[in-house]
Design an enzyme around this catalytic site. Structure first.
Site, mmCIF file in Angstrom:
data_model
loop_
_atom_site.group_PDB
_atom_site.id
_atom_site.type_symbol
_atom_site.label_atom_id
_atom_site.label_comp_id
_atom_site.label_asym_id
_atom_site.label_seq_id
_atom_site.Cartn_x
_atom_site.Cartn_y
_atom_site.Cartn_z
ATOM 1 C CB CYS A 199 -0.933 0.008 1.195
ATOM 2 S SG CYS A 199 -2.132 -1.350 1.193
ATOM 3 C CG HIS A 200 0.746 3.856 2.025
ATOM 4 N ND1 HIS A 200 -0.314 3.143 2.555
ATOM 5 C CD2 HIS A 200 0.201 4.927 1.373
ATOM 6 C CE1 HIS A 200 -1.444 3.754 2.260
ATOM 7 N NE2 HIS A 200 -1.161 4.841 1.536
ATOM 8 N N GLY A 201 4.516 0.950 1.008
ATOM 9 C CA GLY A 201 5.927 0.617 0.956
ATOM 10 C C GLY A 201 6.620 0.455 2.298
#
Length: 234
Positions: free
Chosen positions: A198-200
């Site tokens: 999703c956001h690393g």
């Protein structure tokens, strides 16, 4: 003779004044007595002397000596009503308390047993507990040594590996990213643990955040070993 007349003229008014004053005093006393007698004669009977006009008290009262059965009946009725009130209150309290107690199916979902003997070394399985994914990883000795060697200064949420495990061979962690609640991918990322697409966010094999926006490590749920290769979560 002249002296006698002068003396009489002086004494006479004084005597007359005294007689008049006594007459006034007697008249006043007589009037007060007459008024008091008249008032006492006109005063009616006292309140307690009037009695009951409708005789309701004498009609409705219970004679404890002449009618003992009515007294017993009254006591019986009062006791019965109080018992009914107490029983109703008890039933309401019991129902309220039982409604606050978790049902058997809810209690069953509160904890779950899992067998670890089928997990190969270096592999991760995902199980479900209370509707949440849980990662269980069977770690190799090399992975354990690697995680123990990580300096605390390299960690955002500083926790030692042995603080996050009961037996270092197995790691148990909630499969929910601490950033925005996504489910990370196992055996992925720069540190070989988990990666959240999703956001690393990158987590190591101990479930600790190593890179990305996540602020905290993966949460370790409450669990215990009930057998050598079986755990109870919850």
């Amino acid at each position: 003779t002249m002296n006698a007349l002068r003396l009489a003229s002086r004494v006479a008014p004084r005597a007359i004044g005294r007689v008049g004053l006594q007459s006034q005093i007697q008249s006043t006393a007589f009037r007060s007595t007459s008024v008091a007698r008249f008032s006492s004669a006109e005063k009616g009977p006292e309140l307690h002397e009037l009695g009951s006009l409708d005789h309701g008290y004498e009609t409705d009262r219970i004679d404890k000596v002449a009618e003992p059965e009515r007294r017993a009946f009254t006591y019986l009725m009062l006791s019965g009503v109080r018992f009914a009130y107490a029983s109703t209150a008890r039933v309401l309290v019991v129902k309220f308390v039982s409604s606050m107690t978790a049902s058997a199916d809810v209690l069953a979902l509160a904890s779950a047993e899992f067998d670890l003997s089928e997990i190969p070394v270096g592999s991760t399985i995902t199980v479900k507990w209370r509707g949440k994914p849980v990662f269980i990883r069977h770690r190799s000795q090399a992975e354990i040594d690697t995680e123990n060697a990580v300096p605390m200064s390299h960690l955002r949420d500083q926790e030692a590996d042995d603080e996050r495990t009961i037996q270092q061979e197995y790691l148990v962690a909630l499969g929910i990213c601490t950033h925005l609640g996504c489910v990370p991918i196992s055996n992925a990322g720069e540190f070989g643990g988990w990666f959240c697409p999703c956001h690393g966010s990158h987590y190591d094999v101990s479930g600790r955040i190593r890179k990305g926006p996540a602020p905290l490590n993966l949460e370790v749920p409450p669990y215990k070993f009930i057998e050598e290769k079986k755990i109870l979560i919850g």
